[in-house]
Design an enzyme around this catalytic site. Structure first.
Site, PDB file in Angstrom:
ATOM      1  N   ARG A   1      60.608  90.647 -94.582  1.00  0.00           N
ATOM      2  CA  ARG A   1      61.566  91.685 -94.154  1.00  0.00           C
ATOM      3  C   ARG A   1      61.673  91.686 -92.632  1.00  0.00           C
ATOM      4  NH1 ARG A   1      61.379  90.545 -98.392  1.00  0.00           N
ATOM      5  NH2 ARG A   1      61.068  91.747-100.298  1.00  0.00           N
TER       6      ARG A   1
ATOM      7  N   ASP B   1      58.095 103.442-101.654  1.00  0.00           N
ATOM      8  CA  ASP B   1      57.603 103.870-100.343  1.00  0.00           C
ATOM      9  C   ASP B   1      57.760 105.366-100.133  1.00  0.00           C
ATOM     10  OD1 ASP B   1      56.606 101.616 -99.120  1.00  0.00           O
ATOM     11  OD2 ASP B   1      58.590 100.915 -98.504  1.00  0.00           O
TER      12      ASP B   1
ATOM     13  N   GLU C   1      65.806 105.562-101.906  1.00  0.00           N
ATOM     14  CA  GLU C   1      64.915 106.017-102.985  1.00  0.00           C
ATOM     15  C   GLU C   1      65.336 107.389-103.546  1.00  0.00           C
ATOM     16  OE1 GLU C   1      63.867 104.472-100.263  1.00  0.00           O
ATOM     17  OE2 GLU C   1      62.148 103.171-100.671  1.00  0.00           O
TER      18      GLU C   1
END
Ligand code: GLC
Length: 797
Positions: free
Chosen positions: A340, A489, A633
């Site tokens: 990433r 996360d 999320e």
């Protein structure tokens, strides 16, 4: 709206209008030298690390500027344009262009007022510099005088952050020189002959196969006050003024000029990299060889296409074919290489391999290049700690045996504990299993590998330690604690709150350990794992199932997250898909929970991570509340999870559903709605905004995302049904009833498999008959021992 198409034969995505709704990018190079380039030549380069090796400036979150620009100018009329549509941006009626993003190269073709240009950008295989090969042709009937100017904006220093923010330092350490065919930039040059030579860096921007007509090494003089990349004053004037920078901002700019008779063409190349003066000179001399660029571009194609050819499919769905054969596969290699770290969104600051990300990324390439996977598996295993947990990040300068324990680190999570994620080391199980299945290399299980902090063990014992870590971090009800985060996360369940997702992961880990222990004839471990599986199975049943679904977690206050009737986040995708993948749910319950997923979470762009989004009822550790509803999320379609859903549906034999989910979120299938999706139709992104957003369908965070590998696994293992184990290969394709047949070519343990799956009765999965080289085999299983060099395999569903 559509901006381009797939050229399957050339393995290229062809952008035929340049005004794409976002920069549509490609990656060039290797871990030694990485480069990102958009269809308008925006982007940047770095040596090894985007954080510590940045060569070219890029302004994130702006207008895709600057980049690797080639300005073209008619020296009689003074009119100028660029070999990429931007930055000059001529009216699209007069300026025609095509961008071909390929495997390791990007070709920009343009035509403006009878001058055709072809700029092919690439990093030669295993090289640590880049080449911009340019061809110019006069397509008109008049003789023309044309100048080409190459331009690159160097960083003042290799540390990206320093270059951006510490201007009182970085603006005063660099200068440029002109050396006949190139601009040489030096950084901390005085140190060359003084105490600390290691600080000195030099870069160059050079021209091969043409003469330099003028040069400039100072960005301000190149652009001119109150001018921009679209109208640099020096291009307007038609001559670079020869200024070299001493302090402030460097650049490399070189002009070359030609008389082009009607029909005539010229070829030359700009080169750049981090090299010393003598090396730069030698490189430029090498590119006097006119045939070299074509040869190198050919080598890149061969290198990539050979890798991708290890799995070739032909199904009735073109989009599925484009992705599995080329683009999803290529993206998997890119995430494998760069984790990433650096994209047009990630600024390069993650200076290493995120543990869970990379261990999952490896799964995306195992079926294509298991050797390459093995090195990375070993690296990641050496990022595991002696207590069985893992470092959050395995840095580029990882030093196994000597890394600091999270307990000693100053950064702590909210609850004060060391920043352990609950899931990290558990990803090793599916990854190692897939590797061993693909290769049959079981010797690896006995290979001794260091831990990150202290001690060493065989790989098999590393895996046991990963289980120990979970067993030593149990929360309420004796289930695995959620710690700082699990895969999500934004879920901080803490040292006592539990993660049902991790409980499923752990259950799956027991299963894989049982298989490995059986193979190793390690009866004690096998028995222990069986017992653990039964014990945890019972607790999962008692505590994680509610009415008609698996819940997502239980907080430290014993509050259940994700139960029916909750005003928000009452249904979560991952515990359902993982209940199936882990084998916990079984067939009947598996089908029921996935039907509920379809009902409660599916949208036209894929299934949401959870719903409804958090607004008012989030518990303390629900960090997703930070995001707008239907974003990331917080109830978006988090694309990585689609891969698990596709896999889960395929494992249940529901090929229709598997492909339905596949196509809902498939970039290629969204080629015609670029104005909604915005991002590259050949690349997966991290998430898509879902139904609570006014921009439903808009996607974000291109290229570097776990979506690539997870969806690839969903396709290879799920839809195509390629499920190897230690002794051989189980073939369990699951696809829509309407598909009459598919073919797969696969290299497996050195053998070539030519597989034909026929579906005369319109089924979605199953195997009526399987023949290998004309002989029927039992069930849908092919023992590796019967494989020849080349094999004809026919499966009838
Ligand atoms: C991002 C992170 C990944 C995490 C996921 C879900 O993709 O890179 O590590 O698992 O978000 O939160």
């Amino acid at each position: 709206m559509q901006y381009g198409h797939f050229d399957a034969k050339a393995r290229e995505y062809v952008i035929d209008r340049p005004d794409t709704p976002a920069p549509w990018a490609n990656y060039l190079g290797s871990p030694a030298y990485g480069a990102i380039i958009s269809n308008n030549a925006g982007g940047y380069s770095f040596v090894k690390s985007g954080a510590a090796g940045r060569l070219i400036r890029y302004r994130f979150n702006e207008q895709d500027r600057p980049g690797r620009y080639i300005y073209l100018r008619d020296d009689e009329s003074g009119d100028y344009w660029s070999a990429s549509w931007q930055p000059v941006g001529k009216p699209l009626g007069e300026y025609k262009s095509v961008c071909r993003h390929g495997t390791g190269y990007t070709l920009l073709e343009a035509e403006y007022k009878d001058i055709r240009s072809e700029a092919c950008y690439y990093v030669p295989h295993e090289a640590d510099y880049e080449v911009w090969r340019v061809k110019l042709s006069n397509k008109g009937k008049m003789a023309r005088k044309i100048s080409a100017f190459g331009f690159v904006e160097f960083t003042c220093e290799s540390f990206y952050e320093q270059d951006q923010v510490n201007l009182q330092y970085t603006q005063f350490i660099t200068r440029t020189y002109f050396k006949d065919k190139f601009i040489l930039q030096t950084i901390n040059e005085n140190c060359l002959n003084a105490v600390n030579e290691s600080r000195v860096e030099t870069r160059f921007f050079g021209l091969a196969r043409a003469d330099v007509a003028s040069y400039c090494g100072d960005r301000a003089r190149f652009l001119g006050d109150y001018h921009d990349y679209g109208n640099p004053v020096s291009i307007e004037k038609g001559k670079l003024d020869g200024t070299l920078n001493y302090n402030m901002n460097p650049c490399g700019a070189l002009q070359t000029s030609f008389d082009l008779a009607p029909g005539a063409s010229v070829e030359f190349a700009f080169l750049m990299g981090q090299k010393r003066e003598q090396q730069a000179k030698e490189l430029i001399a090498r590119y006097e060889d006119a045939a070299l660029p074509d040869r190198e571009i050919g080598e890149l194609k061969t290198y990539w296409h050979e890798k991708l050819d290890n799995l070739k499919i032909d199904t009735p769905d073109e989009n599925f074919n484009h992705m599995v054969n080329t683009w999803n596969a290529y993206q998997c290699f890119i995430t494998f290489n760069w984790s990433r770290a650096a994209s047009l969104i990630y600024c390069g600051q993650r200076n290493g391999f995120g543990y869970r990300d990379t261990v999952q990324d490896i799964q995306g390439i195992i079926h294509l290049d298991p050797e390459m996977a093995l090195d990375k598996i070993k690296l990641m295993v050496s990022g595991q700690l002696f207590n069985g947990g893992a470092l959050a990040l395995v840095k580029y300068d990882h030093n196994p045996g000597h890394e600091e324990k999270p307990e000693n680190m100053t950064r702590r999570w909210g609850g004060g504990g060391p920043m352990y994620r609950a899931d990290d080391a558990l990803w090793l199980f599916p990854t190692v299993w897939k590797y061993v299945g693909e290769t049959g290399n079981t010797a690896i299980l006995d290979e001794v590998i260091l831990y990150a902090d202290e001690g060493q063990d065989t790989l098999f014992d590393h895996l046991k330690k990963a289980i120990d870590f979970s067993l030593n971090h149990l929360g309420v009800h004796g289930l695995p604690a959620g710690l700082h985060a699990d895969w999500n996360d934004c879920l901080r369940l803490g040292a006592n709150g539990v993660s049902v997702f991790v409980a499923m992961q752990l259950y799956y880990a027991f299963e894989i350990m049982i298989r490995l222990a059986k193979y190793k004839k390690d009866a004690a471990t096998e028995k222990q794992m069986e017992e653990l599986k039964t014990r945890f199975g019972k607790i999962i049943e008692e505590c994680c199932w509610n009415t008609d679904r698996f819940v997502r977690g239980i907080t430290e206050n014993d509050e259940v997250v994700g139960k029916p009737g909750d005003p928000e986040a009452s249904m979560w995708l991952n515990p359902q898909s993982w209940a199936v993948i882990s084998g916990y749910a079984g067939e009947e319950r598996g089908k029921a929970i996935l039907d509920l997923v379809h009902k409660e979470l599916n949208t036209k762009y894929g299934a949401r991570l959870m719903a409804p989004s958090y607004r008012k009822h989030a518990f303390d550790g629900a960090l997703a509340l930070l995001f707008n509803p239907s974003t990331k999320e917080n109830g978006a379609i988090f694309l990585q999870t689609q891969g698990w859903l596709i896999l889960a549906e395929a494992l249940l034999g529901r090929g229709g559903r598997a492909l339905e989910y596949y196509l809902e979120s498939c970039p290629a299938a969204q080629n015609g709605i670029a104005e909604i999706r915005l991002l590259e139709p050949y690349v997966y992104s991290q998430f898509t905004e879902s139904s609570d957003s006014p921009f439903e369908g808009r996607s974000h965070v291109h290229w570097l995302t776990g979506t690539a590998s997870t969806v690839m696994v969903g396709c290879v293992e799920g839809i195509l049904g390629f499920r190897p184990d230690i002794e051989g290969l189980r073939l369990s394709p699951a696809f829509p009833a309407s598909w009459k047949s598919i073919s797969i070519e696969k290299v497996f343990r050195g053998s070539k498999l030519n597989i034909k799956v026929n579906n005369p009765d319109g089924r979605e999965s199953g195997c009526k008959k399987l023949t290998v080289n004309g002989k029927a085999v039992e069930g849908n299983y092919i023992p590796a021992s019967i494989l020849q060099k080349e094999n004809e395999i026919v499966l009838e569903m």
